[in-house]
Design a protein around this motif. Sequence first.
Motif, PDB file in Angstrom:
ATOM      1  N   PRO A 164      22.740   1.495  25.053  1.00 41.74           N
ATOM      2  CA  PRO A 164      21.965   0.466  26.388  1.00 41.74           C
ATOM      3  C   PRO A 164      21.397   0.928  27.372  1.00 41.74           C
ATOM      4  CG  PRO A 164      23.762  -0.082  26.970  1.00 41.74           C
ATOM      5  CD  PRO A 164      24.147   0.798  25.465  1.00 41.74           C
ATOM      6  N   ASN A 165      21.412   2.478  27.054  1.00 42.50           N
ATOM      7  CA  ASN A 165      20.890   3.024  27.973  1.00 42.50           C
ATOM      8  C   ASN A 165      20.036   4.202  27.778  1.00 42.50           C
ATOM      9  OD1 ASN A 165      21.618   2.214  30.226  1.00 42.50           O
ATOM     10  ND2 ASN A 165      23.553   2.816  30.293  1.00 42.50           N
ATOM     11  N   GLU A 166      19.177   3.954  27.293  1.00 44.12           N
ATOM     12  CA  GLU A 166      18.962   5.045  25.262  1.00 44.12           C
ATOM     13  C   GLU A 166      17.216   4.779  25.669  1.00 44.12           C
ATOM     14  OE1 GLU A 166      19.662   8.521  25.340  1.00 44.12           O
ATOM     15  OE2 GLU A 166      21.749   8.132  25.684  1.00 44.12           O
ATOM     16  N   VAL A 167      15.854   5.846  25.863  1.00 43.28           N
ATOM     17  CA  VAL A 167      15.082   5.454  26.018  1.00 43.28           C
ATOM     18  C   VAL A 167      14.977   6.112  23.718  1.00 43.28           C
ATOM     19  CG1 VAL A 167      12.182   5.582  25.993  1.00 43.28           C
ATOM     20  CG2 VAL A 167      14.056   5.104  28.084  1.00 43.28           C
ATOM     21  N   LEU A 168      14.519   5.942  23.091  1.00 42.80           N
ATOM     22  CA  LEU A 168      13.592   5.560  22.270  1.00 42.80           C
ATOM     23  C   LEU A 168      12.580   6.209  21.800  1.00 42.80           C
ATOM     24  CD1 LEU A 168      15.001   7.445  19.574  1.00 42.80           C
ATOM     25  CD2 LEU A 168      15.418   5.393  18.363  1.00 42.80           C
ATOM     26  N   THR A 169      12.153   7.385  20.414  1.00 44.22           N
ATOM     27  CA  THR A 169      10.541   6.739  20.152  1.00 44.22           C
ATOM     28  C   THR A 169      10.819   6.946  19.084  1.00 44.22           C
ATOM     29  OG1 THR A 169       9.909   7.889  22.153  1.00 44.22           O
ATOM     30  CG2 THR A 169       8.895   8.170  20.004  1.00 44.22           C
ATOM     31  N   LEU A 170       9.706   6.621  18.188  1.00 42.02           N
ATOM     32  CA  LEU A 170       9.433   6.335  16.641  1.00 42.02           C
ATOM     33  C   LEU A 170       8.179   6.418  16.428  1.00 42.02           C
ATOM     34  CD1 LEU A 170      11.451   3.097  16.103  1.00 42.02           C
ATOM     35  CD2 LEU A 170      12.224   5.623  15.479  1.00 42.02           C
ATOM     36  N   LEU A 171       7.617   7.387  15.223  1.00 43.02           N
ATOM     37  CA  LEU A 171       6.534   8.187  14.842  1.00 43.02           C
ATOM     38  C   LEU A 171       6.413   7.788  13.829  1.00 43.02           C
ATOM     39  CD1 LEU A 171       3.577   9.174  15.209  1.00 43.02           C
ATOM     40  CD2 LEU A 171       5.026  11.339  15.477  1.00 43.02           C
ATOM     41  N   PHE A 172       5.439   6.507  13.147  1.00 44.20           N
ATOM     42  CA  PHE A 172       5.958   6.637  11.640  1.00 44.20           C
ATOM     43  C   PHE A 172       4.337   7.222  10.928  1.00 44.20           C
ATOM     44  CE2 PHE A 172       8.550   3.354  12.248  1.00 44.20           C
ATOM     45  CZ  PHE A 172       9.880   4.062  11.256  1.00 44.20           C
ATOM     46  N   THR A 173       3.968   8.091   9.273  1.00 43.37           N
ATOM     47  CA  THR A 173       2.520   8.003   9.225  1.00 43.37           C
ATOM     48  C   THR A 173       2.010   6.706   8.546  1.00 43.37           C
ATOM     49  OG1 THR A 173       3.522   9.019   6.739  1.00 43.37           O
ATOM     50  CG2 THR A 173       3.671  10.596   8.851  1.00 43.37           C
ATOM     51  N   ASN A 174       1.074   6.523   8.565  1.00 43.26           N
ATOM     52  CA  ASN A 174       0.284   5.621   7.967  1.00 43.26           C
ATOM     53  C   ASN A 174      -0.514   6.236   6.519  1.00 43.26           C
ATOM     54  OD1 ASN A 174       0.156   3.195   6.891  1.00 43.26           O
ATOM     55  ND2 ASN A 174      -0.789   2.187   8.877  1.00 43.26           N
ATOM     56  N   PRO A 175      -0.628   7.253   5.979  1.00 45.02           N
ATOM     57  CA  PRO A 175      -1.439   7.323   4.761  1.00 45.02           C
ATOM     58  C   PRO A 175      -2.212   6.366   3.945  1.00 45.02           C
ATOM     59  CG  PRO A 175       0.881   8.168   3.458  1.00 45.02           C
ATOM     60  CD  PRO A 175       0.811   7.358   5.425  1.00 45.02           C
ATOM     61  N   GLU A 176      -1.643   5.983   3.533  1.00 41.43           N
ATOM     62  CA  GLU A 176      -2.263   4.602   2.881  1.00 41.43           C
ATOM     63  C   GLU A 176      -2.519   3.512   3.902  1.00 41.43           C
ATOM     64  OE1 GLU A 176       1.474   4.186   1.429  1.00 41.43           O
ATOM     65  OE2 GLU A 176       1.159   4.924  -0.765  1.00 41.43           O
ATOM     66  N   GLY A 177      -2.801   3.436   5.205  1.00 48.71           N
ATOM     67  CA  GLY A 177      -3.302   3.032   6.166  1.00 48.71           C
ATOM     68  C   GLY A 177      -3.148   1.235   5.844  1.00 48.71           C
ATOM     69  N   GLN A 178      -1.852   1.130   4.985  1.00 54.98           N
ATOM     70  CA  GLN A 178      -1.260  -0.170   5.424  1.00 54.98           C
ATOM     71  C   GLN A 178      -1.920  -1.121   6.958  1.00 54.98           C
ATOM     72  OE1 GLN A 178       0.266  -2.060   2.657  1.00 54.98           O
ATOM     73  NE2 GLN A 178      -1.218   0.146   2.068  1.00 54.98           N
ATOM     74  N   SER A 179      -1.625  -2.651   6.188  1.00 56.15           N
ATOM     75  CA  SER A 179      -1.673  -3.681   7.658  1.00 56.15           C
ATOM     76  C   SER A 179      -0.494  -3.674   8.762  1.00 56.15           C
ATOM     77  CB  SER A 179      -2.349  -4.811   7.419  1.00 56.15           C
ATOM     78  OG  SER A 179      -2.056  -5.577   8.531  1.00 56.15           O
ATOM     79  N   VAL A 180      -1.651  -3.311  10.457  1.00 58.00           N
ATOM     80  CA  VAL A 180       0.162  -3.983  10.880  1.00 58.00           C
ATOM     81  C   VAL A 180       0.652  -4.804  11.561  1.00 58.00           C
ATOM     82  CG1 VAL A 180      -0.882  -1.364  12.163  1.00 58.00           C
ATOM     83  CG2 VAL A 180      -1.479  -3.519  13.092  1.00 58.00           C
ATOM     84  N   SER A 181      -0.189  -5.624  10.984  1.00 56.11           N
ATOM     85  CA  SER A 181      -0.368  -6.677  11.159  1.00 56.11           C
ATOM     86  C   SER A 181       0.983  -8.095  10.201  1.00 56.11           C
ATOM     87  CB  SER A 181      -0.568  -8.469  11.608  1.00 56.11           C
ATOM     88  OG  SER A 181      -1.900  -8.050  10.374  1.00 56.11           O
TER      89      SER A 181
END
Length: 312
Positions: free
Chosen positions: A125-142
Amino acid sequence: MTMVSAVIQLFKLVILLSLSAVLSASTIPSRRATVCNGHAELCDRIYSNVTFIGAHDSFAFSIDPLDLARDQEVDIPTQLSLGVRLLQAQSHVMDNYISVIQLLFDGGTVVNYLKTVKAFLDANPNEVLTLLFTNPEGQSVSTVWKPAFDAAGITPLAYVPSSVPVKQSNWPTLGQLIDSGKRVVVFLDAGADTSAVDFILPEFEMIWETPFSVTDASFPCSVDRIQGPLATTDHSYMINHSLNKNILPIGDGVIVSDPIDAPTTNSVSSILANVDKCVPLSGANRNPQFLLLDYVNLGQGLQAANQLNGLS
């Protein structure tokens, strides 16, 4: 009213006021992170002023030395146990799955990937984490990306800035992120729309990167990918410190990651030499926010990050 009645009423009033004070105090959050990402010294550092080790293609792990598509030898839980706090992954929509993103390298669905991450977050619970994804096909965020985060239970933990883009000097501290419960920062390299999904952030509007698929072991540094409206000096930055080999040096060639030289590539001396070349490009002699590595279990990546963070 008699004197006795007045005393009784006063006594009741004192009790009520005391009880009210106790109840009010219990509703005020008293938690304050004292250790952040393993170090008390990091709690008062803003997010962009901490150097984090990242796992390039974190999903693409294999112990098979003949598997040329791999970029890691150890799985995601092991990467996290080694101190990785940026997980980078590529995505691809499979024909047999409607609106379900499949990670390349047969890495499973993004939902299952995120569930693995959620298990780590729950246990730490005391860790900050970053996630980085590629989206080569431009898929909808919603309609594609957010449902994956919802299903994995990550959405309630995701940080939402008050406005986007965020200047590198305006990020909260690690302690503030942890105390707020919003300790996962999510970036997408293309297609982010914070008006549709507020926690999936556009990477290059806030982070510039050095060139990738590097085959030169001297790691020349340049600003390779960046978007406005912020100035370069208002971005934080990521160094792609992973060495590749061209195993078919004809035509466009075939570039694969280099596990043989990874212990040298991921050494403190190699990483710091790369950093020294990049720091002047930051505009304020700032260290990188992210060091993206292949084969994070080899070499001394965490030791290099600790040194850049001024930690013992």
